[in-house]
Each structure stands twice: as structure tokens, then as C-alpha cells.
Design a protein around this motif. Sequence first.
Motif, PDB file in Angstrom:
ATOM      1  N   GLU A   7      18.812   6.063  -1.848  1.00 20.82           N
ATOM      2  CA  GLU A   7      17.411   5.628  -1.847  1.00 20.82           C
ATOM      3  C   GLU A   7      16.848   5.559  -0.430  1.00 20.82           C
ATOM      4  O   GLU A   7      15.694   5.912  -0.200  1.00 20.82           O
ATOM      5  N   GLU A   8      17.660   5.104   0.526  1.00 19.24           N
ATOM      6  CA  GLU A   8      17.209   5.030   1.915  1.00 19.24           C
ATOM      7  C   GLU A   8      16.951   6.422   2.482  1.00 19.24           C
ATOM      8  O   GLU A   8      15.948   6.646   3.176  1.00 19.24           O
ATOM      9  N   GLU A   9      17.865   7.341   2.219  1.00 19.38           N
ATOM     10  CA  GLU A   9      17.690   8.708   2.698  1.00 19.38           C
ATOM     11  C   GLU A   9      16.468   9.366   2.057  1.00 19.38           C
ATOM     12  O   GLU A   9      15.726  10.094   2.715  1.00 19.38           O
ATOM     13  N   MET A  10      16.243   9.098   0.773  1.00 16.76           N
ATOM     14  CA  MET A  10      15.095   9.666   0.075  1.00 16.76           C
ATOM     15  C   MET A  10      13.788   9.088   0.624  1.00 16.76           C
ATOM     16  O   MET A  10      12.791   9.818   0.776  1.00 16.76           O
ATOM     17  N   ALA A  11      13.784   7.802   0.948  1.00 19.41           N
ATOM     18  CA  ALA A  11      12.588   7.184   1.530  1.00 19.41           C
ATOM     19  C   ALA A  11      12.295   7.788   2.900  1.00 19.41           C
ATOM     20  O   ALA A  11      11.128   8.077   3.223  1.00 19.41           O
ATOM     21  N   SER A  12      13.319   7.994   3.692  1.00 20.52           N
ATOM     22  CA  SER A  12      13.150   8.610   5.006  1.00 20.52           C
ATOM     23  C   SER A  12      12.653  10.045   4.861  1.00 20.52           C
ATOM     24  O   SER A  12      11.762  10.483   5.598  1.00 20.52           O
ATOM     25  N   PHE A  13      13.216  10.761   3.904  1.00 19.61           N
ATOM     26  CA  PHE A  13      12.796  12.140   3.654  1.00 19.61           C
ATOM     27  C   PHE A  13      11.332  12.197   3.226  1.00 19.61           C
ATOM     28  O   PHE A  13      10.566  13.031   3.707  1.00 19.61           O
ATOM     29  N   ASN A  14      10.927  11.306   2.349  1.00 13.60           N
ATOM     30  CA  ASN A  14       9.534  11.282   1.885  1.00 13.60           C
ATOM     31  C   ASN A  14       8.574  10.901   3.005  1.00 13.60           C
ATOM     32  O   ASN A  14       7.462  11.426   3.082  1.00 13.60           O
ATOM     33  N   ALA A  15       8.992   9.987   3.889  1.00 14.99           N
ATOM     34  CA  ALA A  15       8.146   9.619   5.028  1.00 14.99           C
ATOM     35  C   ALA A  15       7.967  10.799   5.973  1.00 14.99           C
ATOM     36  O   ALA A  15       6.854  11.060   6.458  1.00 14.99           O
ATOM     37  N   THR A  16       9.039  11.526   6.237  1.00 14.76           N
ATOM     38  CA  THR A  16       8.962  12.709   7.091  1.00 14.76           C
ATOM     39  C   THR A  16       8.098  13.789   6.453  1.00 14.76           C
ATOM     40  O   THR A  16       7.281  14.433   7.128  1.00 14.76           O
ATOM     41  N   LEU A  17       8.247  13.975   5.158  1.00 15.17           N
ATOM     42  CA  LEU A  17       7.450  14.961   4.437  1.00 15.17           C
ATOM     43  C   LEU A  17       5.965  14.602   4.476  1.00 15.17           C
ATOM     44  O   LEU A  17       5.115  15.474   4.704  1.00 15.17           O
ATOM     45  N   ALA A  18       5.651  13.344   4.290  1.00 16.34           N
ATOM     46  CA  ALA A  18       4.254  12.900   4.332  1.00 16.34           C
ATOM     47  C   ALA A  18       3.667  13.107   5.729  1.00 16.34           C
ATOM     48  O   ALA A  18       2.506  13.519   5.865  1.00 16.34           O
ATOM     49  N   TYR A  19       4.455  12.832   6.748  1.00 16.15           N
ATOM     50  CA  TYR A  19       3.986  13.048   8.126  1.00 16.15           C
ATOM     51  C   TYR A  19       3.708  14.530   8.370  1.00 16.15           C
ATOM     52  O   TYR A  19       2.676  14.889   8.950  1.00 16.15           O
ATOM     53  N   MET A  20       4.614  15.387   7.956  1.00 19.57           N
ATOM     54  CA  MET A  20       4.437  16.821   8.188  1.00 19.57           C
ATOM     55  C   MET A  20       3.236  17.364   7.412  1.00 19.57           C
ATOM     56  O   MET A  20       2.537  18.255   7.886  1.00 19.57           O
ATOM     57  N   GLN A  21       2.973  16.815   6.228  1.00 18.74           N
ATOM     58  CA  GLN A  21       1.816  17.256   5.459  1.00 18.74           C
ATOM     59  C   GLN A  21       0.505  16.758   6.060  1.00 18.74           C
ATOM     60  O   GLN A  21      -0.545  17.345   5.827  1.00 18.74           O
ATOM     61  N   SER A  22       0.562  15.689   6.850  1.00 24.62           N
ATOM     62  CA  SER A  22      -0.656  15.149   7.457  1.00 24.62           C
ATOM     63  C   SER A  22      -1.042  15.853   8.746  1.00 24.62           C
ATOM     64  O   SER A  22      -2.131  15.628   9.269  1.00 24.62           O
ATOM     65  N   LEU A  23      -0.165  16.711   9.287  1.00 15.92           N
ATOM     66  CA  LEU A  23      -0.460  17.419  10.527  1.00 15.92           C
ATOM     67  C   LEU A  23      -1.591  18.417  10.323  1.00 15.92           C
ATOM     68  O   LEU A  23      -1.665  19.096   9.307  1.00 15.92           O
ATOM     69  N   THR A  24      -2.456  18.489  11.329  1.00 19.56           N
ATOM     70  CA  THR A  24      -3.547  19.461  11.293  1.00 19.56           C
ATOM     71  C   THR A  24      -3.227  20.619  12.228  1.00 19.56           C
ATOM     72  O   THR A  24      -2.265  20.569  13.001  1.00 19.56           O
ATOM     73  N   THR A  25      -4.064  21.633  12.187  1.00 22.75           N
ATOM     74  CA  THR A  25      -3.895  22.775  13.091  1.00 22.75           C
ATOM     75  C   THR A  25      -4.074  22.338  14.541  1.00 22.75           C
ATOM     76  O   THR A  25      -3.355  22.798  15.428  1.00 22.75           O
ATOM     77  N   PHE A  26      -5.017  21.413  14.771  1.00 23.05           N
ATOM     78  CA  PHE A  26      -5.245  20.911  16.125  1.00 23.05           C
ATOM     79  C   PHE A  26      -4.003  20.203  16.666  1.00 23.05           C
ATOM     80  O   PHE A  26      -3.666  20.356  17.845  1.00 23.05           O
ATOM     81  N   ASP A  27      -3.308  19.444  15.815  1.00 24.25           N
ATOM     82  CA  ASP A  27      -2.068  18.787  16.248  1.00 24.25           C
ATOM     83  C   ASP A  27      -1.024  19.818  16.664  1.00 24.25           C
ATOM     84  O   ASP A  27      -0.323  19.631  17.668  1.00 24.25           O
TER      85      ASP A  27
END
Length: 125
Positions: A7-27
Motif C-alpha cells: 500500500e505504501e509503494e502504491m501510494a508513492s507510485f500514485n503520487a509520482t504519477l499525479a505529479y508527472m501528469q500535472s507537468l506542463t510543456t512550460f515546465d
Amino acid sequence: MTANYTEEEMASFNATLAYMQSLTTFDCVLSLLEVFVRVALLMAVSVIVFTAVKGVDTRKNLAVAACLQFVSLTPMGWHQTGTGLPLWVAEVMMLLGMACAVIYAKRLYDELPVPRRYSRRTKYL
């Protein structure tokens, strides 16, 4: 791949995935620009240290190289640790430090002696 995650690894994975999806082209463009600026900064500092090793104002050039690197990279560290420093301020500081380092390194490089060139027909030096 994620079937065996805890569960901890999955939470970390989901947080990383959410961060990567929030990146814009400008970033992504800013990140690429940061890489180019860091490489140019390190190359300029290398030239300054090279001239110090060659014996041209050794102490002064080593101090200048250390100060330029510190002033250029410390704001990025402050931004990444979450001290509230905006990213654009850190990027501008790094860009200005890189510009100063490149100008100083170019001046030092132009003052270095030019090595003697030999023609291909020269058998013995």
C-alpha cells in the motif's frame, strides 16, 4: 507491474504519477533550459579552474570559481527544499551566475598562451 506493490509503494507510485501528469510543456522547457545552463556553468567553471591549475592567479580563480558555483546553484537548492523561493527567481539567479562565469572564463581563456603549432613535415620536435 504494480500488482505486487504494498500500500505504501502504491501510494508513492500514485503520487509520482499525479505529479508527472500535472507537468506542463512550460515546465519541461524550463527543465531543459536548466540543464543547458548548468552544463554551460560547469564548463565555464572548469575553464576557470584550469587557468588556476596553470598558475594564473591561482587563489583568486579558485575562489571565483567556488563563489560563482555557490551563487548560481544555491537558489535552486533553496527552491527544491521548499523555502518559498519561486522557481523563476532561482532560474534567473542561475542564469545570471552562468553568464558571469562564461564572461570571466572567456576572458581568462583568451589570455592563455597559444601552444606552438608544428607542420606535418616536422619529424622531430
